[in-house]
Each structure stands twice: as structure tokens, then as C-alpha cells.
Enzyme design. Structure first.
Site, mmCIF file in Angstrom:
data_model
loop_
_atom_site.group_PDB
_atom_site.id
_atom_site.type_symbol
_atom_site.label_atom_id
_atom_site.label_comp_id
_atom_site.label_asym_id
_atom_site.label_seq_id
_atom_site.Cartn_x
_atom_site.Cartn_y
_atom_site.Cartn_z
ATOM 1 C CG HIS A 216 -44.530 -7.774 -18.774
ATOM 2 N ND1 HIS A 216 -44.349 -8.561 -19.782
ATOM 3 C CD2 HIS A 216 -44.237 -8.323 -17.730
ATOM 4 C CE1 HIS A 216 -44.695 -9.762 -18.855
ATOM 5 N NE2 HIS A 216 -44.590 -9.857 -17.821
ATOM 6 C CB SER A 220 -39.523 -9.183 -12.041
ATOM 7 O OG SER A 220 -40.865 -9.982 -12.911
ATOM 8 C CE LYS A 244 -39.624 -21.359 -8.436
ATOM 9 N NZ LYS A 244 -37.560 -20.965 -7.235
ATOM 10 C CG ASP A 245 -44.970 -18.220 -12.150
ATOM 11 O OD1 ASP A 245 -45.012 -17.947 -11.439
ATOM 12 O OD2 ASP A 245 -45.551 -17.431 -13.316
ATOM 13 C CD GLU A 288 -66.364 -13.847 4.834
ATOM 14 O OE1 GLU A 288 -66.874 -14.334 6.041
ATOM 15 O OE2 GLU A 288 -65.986 -14.930 3.867
HETATM 16 C C1 HEM Z 1 -63.372 -10.432 -6.952
HETATM 17 C C2 HEM Z 1 -63.264 -11.067 -7.819
HETATM 18 C C3 HEM Z 1 -65.084 -12.023 -6.596
HETATM 19 C C4 HEM Z 1 -64.655 -12.058 -5.059
HETATM 20 C C5 HEM Z 1 -63.633 -11.116 -3.788
HETATM 21 C C6 HEM Z 1 -65.617 -12.274 -5.474
HETATM 22 C C7 HEM Z 1 -66.684 -12.691 -4.120
HETATM 23 C C8 HEM Z 1 -67.850 -13.186 -3.344
HETATM 24 C C9 HEM Z 1 -68.475 -13.710 -1.497
HETATM 25 C C10 HEM Z 1 -67.172 -13.283 -0.420
HETATM 26 C C11 HEM Z 1 -69.436 -13.894 -1.756
HETATM 27 C C12 HEM Z 1 -70.209 -14.336 -0.621
HETATM 28 C C13 HEM Z 1 -69.881 -16.450 -0.508
HETATM 29 C C14 HEM Z 1 -71.051 -16.897 0.232
HETATM 30 O O1 HEM Z 1 -70.713 -16.686 1.430
HETATM 31 O O2 HEM Z 1 -71.835 -17.466 0.115
HETATM 32 C C15 HEM Z 1 -69.551 -13.463 -3.163
HETATM 33 C C16 HEM Z 1 -71.193 -14.218 -3.290
HETATM 34 C C17 HEM Z 1 -71.347 -14.342 -4.732
HETATM 35 N N1 HEM Z 1 -70.666 -13.777 -6.180
HETATM 36 FE FE1 HEM Z 1 -69.150 -12.769 -6.201
HETATM 37 N N2 HEM Z 1 -66.979 -12.469 -6.272
HETATM 38 C C18 HEM Z 1 -65.910 -11.954 -6.917
HETATM 39 C C19 HEM Z 1 -66.399 -12.071 -8.625
HETATM 40 C C20 HEM Z 1 -67.866 -12.850 -8.773
HETATM 41 C C21 HEM Z 1 -68.013 -12.328 -10.204
HETATM 42 C C22 HEM Z 1 -67.408 -12.400 -11.468
HETATM 43 C C23 HEM Z 1 -69.401 -12.263 -9.812
HETATM 44 C C24 HEM Z 1 -70.421 -12.332 -11.234
HETATM 45 C C25 HEM Z 1 -71.624 -12.175 -11.265
HETATM 46 C C26 HEM Z 1 -70.051 -13.462 -8.868
HETATM 47 C C27 HEM Z 1 -71.315 -13.463 -8.186
HETATM 48 C C28 HEM Z 1 -70.951 -13.721 -6.635
HETATM 49 C C29 HEM Z 1 -72.947 -14.296 -6.503
HETATM 50 C C30 HEM Z 1 -73.930 -14.380 -7.473
HETATM 51 C C31 HEM Z 1 -73.030 -14.687 -5.123
HETATM 52 C C32 HEM Z 1 -74.214 -14.835 -4.532
HETATM 53 C C33 HEM Z 1 -73.946 -16.164 -4.327
HETATM 54 C C34 HEM Z 1 -73.696 -17.078 -3.236
HETATM 55 O O3 HEM Z 1 -73.581 -16.332 -1.943
HETATM 56 O O4 HEM Z 1 -72.849 -17.576 -3.188
HETATM 57 N N3 HEM Z 1 -68.825 -12.967 -7.400
HETATM 58 N N4 HEM Z 1 -68.656 -13.601 -4.484
#
Ligand code: HEM
Ligand code: FES
Lengths: 425, 187
Positions: A216, A220, A244-245, A288
Site C-alpha cells: 500500500h 500495485s 472481482k476478488d 508432499e
Molecule cells: C500456514 C498455515 C498452515 C499450514 C500450511 C498447515 C499445514 C499442515 C499440514 C500439511 C498438516 C498435515 C495434514 C495431514 O496430512 O493430516 C497439518 C496438520 C495439523 N495442523 Fe496445520 N497448518 C497450518 C496452520 C495450523 C495452525 C494455525 C494450527 C493450530 C494449532 C494447526 C494445527 C494442526 C494440527 C493439530 C495438525 C495435526 C492433525 C492432522 O494431521 O490433521 N495448523 N498442518
């Protein structure tokens, strides 16, 4: 952030708030009347889409964390319990695991947009560099998240990736022990990964805030790459781009929802439904999909680099691969300083345009190579693609700085839009 | 800032340095050392804790392992391969010309004297940490009658030395001692 020359608001409650903390004025200035180039195409939707995905990840993540157990003995079962027993748990988990993929899709398109239209160039260098920082934080977050379900891919992915640091001379092994908190990936590793997986998204939020702030300040870029010169070149952000967004977000969410509901495991790996076993490595470990191009670069360095005709090795293959992988991201970071060509948009860069399209195709080839076993044709193909990746930044772009002819630029955004219409008519 | 302060700043030494510069620098230096000494506990807490370190030795009974058989035991969360080598494997391992090896080590440096039939190694590929195959009779053993790591294709020989593929060094030999002829203590 002072109130500056704030206009009085009609609503007395808002006025009370705004005269004390001018948050309403700020939103109005930055998202209401904010002058935005009028010629955006749909590539300009992906910043807003990425923001929606970030919020989605945080919300679904926090509710998953309410049901997740952070110990090596219980983590896998707790995720299965989320899938089977927790109310709507399957939905929350599929939103989160597929959400990571779609977050990366949005960010990758956002980045390719920036590279095609030269959005990283002066005066937006810092804006771009904060973007690369966000990308790095996202990779770290997603990597640690993938470890949490504690399946076979979680465990062995964590093992292979943390072991990369052992390639660092002298201190490598101590760093790996420090990362693990033990002598292998184990309970302490899982605990700290969860703590950091919870933290990092909020760091991303902070950097996104700075990223948007910087945006900002400069305003852009746009498909013509020419700065807006006045009112005739811009539109107020609201309602033109809020609409648009919003449209783009809805289309994107439809595709995302299609995966969540109909293909929830298409982007994952079946081996991650087998509980982690430290004694057995799966026959074929793959990260992945969003890491595959970088994984291919890592594995492409199969040779030691040393002084020719002697036994002296300067960079063993293992270290070489690690350096190449981190180097490939470092190059993105310094891109604004490599590309000194005065024209931004590929529309008016006849050569860069094709080298960049080749770069994009090459990135896909790297991705395919990264997903295949490192044998046969895949090894030389990955090596050739890695070579092009580096040559693009280190040879082609510097060469184009001086040699590339420039197509005639339109006088203004307005003119570029009118000309295009004129040509079609 | 009072008038005196400004004077003090201006009338420093001839080289332009003032007492205030010195105070700034010392304050900053103390601050930096203080911050660093507080940061260390925050970082070092990530290193293995006392109870993790306490788990660090394991005893293995060798008596039930037949010739040509291997077992895998856990030590510090890692697999350790214990192999009762056949005479053929020992011969092969000894016959190798050391100059062809990437990580030059004689077989005799990898086993204990008089106990050549027992090969004890950490079963973790020195490339990026996968567990090589070759412990079971039915496993692929690679081109050198030893172990083969499927992750990126490293071949190890019957002494656990790297022969082909990306791994930089031989499979690690942990510290272990023979408590008796049929009992070893690893770690
Ligand atoms: C930038 C944002 C985020 C990304 C890119 C991300 C990515 C991921 C990925 C790739 C997995 C594995 C999923 C699977 O195969 O089961 C995962 C699991 C998990 N994430 Fe995140 N995550 C993000 C934000 C968060 C936040 C803010 C929390 C809050 C605590 C969180 C909590 C968890 C938990 C508890 C799991 C394990 C449960 C599961 O495997 O489904 N994540 N996350
Ligand atoms: S981990 Fe064994 S070859 Fe890479």
C-alpha cells in the site's frame, strides 16, 4: 498511523471509535477508496485467495489442536479418532490437509504472476522479498504439520529432511541432535514440531501484514507494468476489486471443496495411514507435492565437486544437494537485484517472456522428477532441469539485462487498455 | 537533554569521542552478553534431556542368533543391526582392496578382534537416515552382499561399508563391549 486529516464519520458510535483509534478511516483508505490500477486480470486474485487460505488454515488448525494428542505414542490414534469419532472431525482434517495444498497452489500462482509481470522490480523489491520470506515460513509450517499425524511418511519425511542438516561441515551432527532433542526423530521432536507448527502461522500473519503495508506504500503493479499516472488509470478498490476478488475466491473455494469432499486423499500419500515405525523405511519416500521441485534439485546433485584429477573433494554430493536446494530459494530472494532490465511486464519483453515460460514448464518437470525414484532417465532429466533453473537466474537474466530489445511501451495504463480494445474492434 | 549534556557531548576528546560514546558501547556490550546468556538456555533445552541420555545403553543376548541370521534391536531410538556373519561374508569383507572404497576402512577395524563373526552397526543409512534393507533373508541385499538403502540407492557390503550410491560414509559402528561371549552391551 496518526489520524491525519480524518473526515468526520456520520455514525456517532463509529465516530467515537474512529476519533480515538482511526481504524475505520484506515480501512476506508486502504480498502475502500484505495486507487488500484484498472487493468488487473485474474492473476491479481491470488493474493486475496492466499489470505483466505491462511485464515482457513488457522481456524481449522486450532480446532484440530483441540483434539490432537502431541505424544509419539498417541498422535496417530488421535488423528484417527478425529477422523472417526470427533463430530465433523473428518471434515476439519480434510479441510486442513487439502487446505495446505490449495494454499500452496494460490501462492505459487501468485509468485509466477509476480515473475511474469515483473512485480518484484523497483520500487517493490522489499515487498517481493517479504513474499519469499512468507513462502519459506509456509514451507517450514507445512513440513512440520505433515509430521504431526505420525504416519510412516511423517516419520521418514522428518528423518530425511532433518538429516539434510547433517551435511553441514563440522557442526552438522550437533545441529541434527539439537533439532531432534534425542538421537533420532522421536517424541521430543514431535512435541517441538507441534509447538512451532502452532506458532509459525502467526508469524506468517505478521509478515503478511508487513507485505500488504509495503504494497500500500508503492501501490500495485499491473499487467502492463506501467505505473498508474492519475485518476484515469485507477479504480477505487471497493466495489470494483472487492467484487472481482470475491468472485475469484468463490471459484477457487469450489475447486478446493471438490477435493475436500470427493478426492480428499488424492493429494496425499497412502503410506501416511500406516503408523510411524522407526525400524522400517517405506520403499519409496516422497514429500508432499508442493515440495517436489525442490526435492528434485536436492537429489540432482549425485556427484562430488572437487579438484579435477585429484582425490580432493571440496563439496561432497550430500552437501552439494543441500546447498543447491537452499540456493534455489535464495535466488528467488535476490531476484530483484539480478534483473536490472528497465521493463517490468513480459508483455513488452519478447525474450524474457519465452525464457520465463520455459522456466515455468521446467518447474513442472522438476516436480515430476521429484516424485519418481532417483534412477534411470529421471536422474539426468532432473539434472538438466536443475541446470536450467540456475541458468535462468544466473546466466539468462543477467544476459537479458543488456541485450534484450524492448517493445514500444504504451503511454499509460489507460492507453494500453484502449489500444487493446481498439485492436480487437 | 539538559544544556550540560549537550556540552559534554560536544567537548569530548580531540578525536571526537566522548565519554557518552564509551557509556553507550559498554551498555550495549553488557546488553548483548546478557541477551546471549539468556538465549542459551532457550536453545539448549532442545538438546537431549537427561532422561533421554539415560536411556542410552542396551544389552543384547547373542546366543539365539544363528549363523547367517541378523537381528535388529533398538538403541537410543535407532535400529542397531547385529549380524552373525557367515564365513563367506567374512572372506568377502576381508578380500576387498581398500583403495576402491569411498570411506577407507579395513574389515578388522569394524569388528572386535577374535569376534569377526559379529558385525554390530547402527542400521541407519549415512546418507539421509533411512533404514537399509538386508536384515531378512528375503530382503534385497544390494550388489555387495550386504545391505541396500531403497531411499536413494546406497549399496553397503558385508562389512557395512558404502560401495555405491550417495551415502558418504560406512554404516556407523556404535560403541559396544562384550560382557561375555554371548552378551554385548551397546552404548
Ligand atoms: C500456514 C498455515 C498452515 C499450514 C500450511 C498447515 C499445514 C499442515 C499440514 C500439511 C498438516 C498435515 C495434514 C495431514 O496430512 O493430516 C497439518 C496438520 C495439523 N495442523 Fe496445520 N497448518 C497450518 C496452520 C495450523 C495452525 C494455525 C494450527 C493450530 C494449532 C494447526 C494445527 C494442526 C494440527 C493439530 C495438525 C495435526 C492433525 C492432522 O494431521 O490433521 N495448523 N498442518
Ligand atoms: S537415505 Fe539411504 S540412500 Fe539416501
Amino acid at each position: 498511523m496518526g489520524s491525519g486529516n480524518r473526515k468526520k464519520l456520520d455514525n456517532p458510535a463509529l465516530e467515537w471509535l474512529d476519533s480515538r483509534l482511526p481504524i475505520v478511516s484506515m480501512i476506508q483508505k486502504e480498502y475502500g477508496v484505495f486507487p488500484t490500477p484498472k487493468n488487473f486480470n485474474y492473476f491479481w486474485n491470488f493474493g486475496a485467495i492466499a489470505m483466505v487460505m491462511l485464515v482457513t488454515m488457522i481456524i481449522t488448525g486450532i480446532v484440530l489442536a483441540m483434539n490432537y494428542a502431541t505424544t509419539a505414542s498417541d498422535a496417530f490414534d488421535s488423528v484417527e479418532r478425529i477422523m472417526r469419532d470427533v463430530n465433523h472431525g473428518w471434515l476439519l482434517r480434510y479441510l486442513h490437509s487439502n487446505g495446505a495444498s490449495f494454499f500452496f497452489i494460490a501462492v505459487y500462482i501468485h509468485m509466477f504472476r509476480g515473475m511474469y509481470y515483473g512485480s518484484y522490480k523497483q520500487p517493490r523489491e522489499l515487498l517481493w522479498m517479504m513474499g519469499v520470506l512468507i513462502f519459506l515460513l509456509m514451507m517450514a509450517t507445512a513440513f512440520m504439520g505433515y509430521v504431526l499425524p505420525w504416519g510412516q511418511m511423517s516419520f521418514w519425511g522428518a528423518t530425511v529432511i532433518t538429516n539434510l542438516f547433517s551435511a553441514i561441515p563440522l557442526v552438522g551432527d550437533s545441529i541434527v541432535t539439537l533439532l531432534w532433542g534425542g538421537f533420532s526423530v522421536d517424541n521430543p521432536t514431535l512435541n517441538r514440531f507441534f509447538a512451532l507448527h502452532y506458532l509459525f502461522p502467526f508469524l506468517i500473519v505478521a509478515v503478511v501484514f508487513l507485505h500488504v503495508w509495503a504494497l500500500h506504500v508503492t501501490g500495485s503493479n499491473n499487467p502492463s507494468g506501467i505505473e498508474a499516472k492519475g485518476k484515469q488509470d485507477t479504480l477505487p478498490f471497493h466495489p470494483y476489486y472487492t467484487m472481482k476478488d470475491a468472485f475469484g475466491i468463490v471459484v477457487f473455494l469450489v475447486i478446493y471443496a471438490t477435493f475436500v469432499f470427493f478426492l480428499p486423499n488424492a493429494l496425499g500419500h497412502a503410506d501416511n495411514y500406516i503408523p510411524a515405525n522407526p525400524l522400517v523405511t517405506p520403499a519409496h519416500i516422497v514429500p508432499e507435492w508442493y515440495f517436489l521441485p525442490f526435492y528434485a534439485i536436492l537429489r540432482a546433485i549425485t556427484f562430488d565437486i572437487g579438484i579435477p584429477f585429484t582425490d580432493i573433494v571440496l563439496i561432497p554430493a550430500k552437501l552439494g544437494g543441500v546447498l543447491a536446494m537452499f540456493g534455489s530459494i535464495a535466488l528467488l530472494f535476490v531476484l530483484p537485484f539480478l534483473d536490472k532490465h528497465p521493463v517490468r511486464s513480459s508483455r513488452y519483453r519478447p525474450w524474457y517472456k519465452w525464457f520465463f515460460i520455459a522456466f515455468t514448464v521446467n518447474a513442472f518437470i522438476l516436480g515430476v522428477c521429484g516424485g519418481k525414484p532417483a534412477e534411470g532417465i529421471w536422474v539426468p532429466l532432473a539434472q538438466a532441469s536443475t541446470l536450467y533453473y540456475f541458468a535462468f537466474f544466473m546466466v539468462i537474466i543477467p544476459f537479458l539485462n543488456k541485450k534484450e530489445p524492448v517493445l514500444e511501451l504504451p503511454g499509460s495504463i489507460s492507453e494500453s487498455v484502449l489500444n487493446k480494445k481498439g485492436a480487437k474492434a | 537533554m539538559s544544556e550540560d549534556d549537550t556540552k559534554d557531548n560536544k567537548q569530548g576528546h580531540e578525536d571526537g569521542e566522548t565519554r557518552r560514546d564509551f557509556l553507550y558501547l559498554t551498555a550495549a556490550a553488557f546488553g548483548a552478553v546478557g541477551a546471549a546468556s539468556f538465549a542459551w538456555p532457550l536453545i539448549d533445552q532442545m538438546n537431549p534431556a537427561a532422561d533421554t541420555l539415560a536411556l542410552s545403553s542396551t544389552e543384547v543376548d547373542l546366543a539365539p542368533i544363528e549363523e547367517g541370521q541378523s537381528i535388529t534391536v533398538m538403541w537410543r531410538g535407532k535400529p542397531v543391526f547385529v549380524r552373525h556373519r557367515t564365513a563367506k561374508e567374512i572372506e568377502e569383507a576381508k578380500a576387498v582392496d581398500l583403495t576402491v572404497l569411498r570411506d577407507k576402512q579395513a574389515d578388522s577395524d569394524r569388528v572386535q578382534e577374535g569376534k569377526e563373526k559379529w558385525l554390530v552397526m547402527v542400521g541407519i543409512c549415512t546418507h539421509l537416515g533411512c533404514v537399509p534393507a538386508g536384515q531378512k533373508d528375503t530382503d534385497v541385499k544390494g550388489d555387495y552382499d550386504g545391505w541396500f538403502c531403497p531411499c536413494h540407492g546406497s549399496h553397503y557390503d558385508s562389512s557395512g561399508r558404502i560401495r555405491k550410491g550417495p551415502a558418504p560414509t560406512n554404516l556407523e559402528i556404535p560403541e559396544y563391549t562384550f560382557l561375555s561371549d554371548t552378551l554385548i552391551k551397546i552404548g
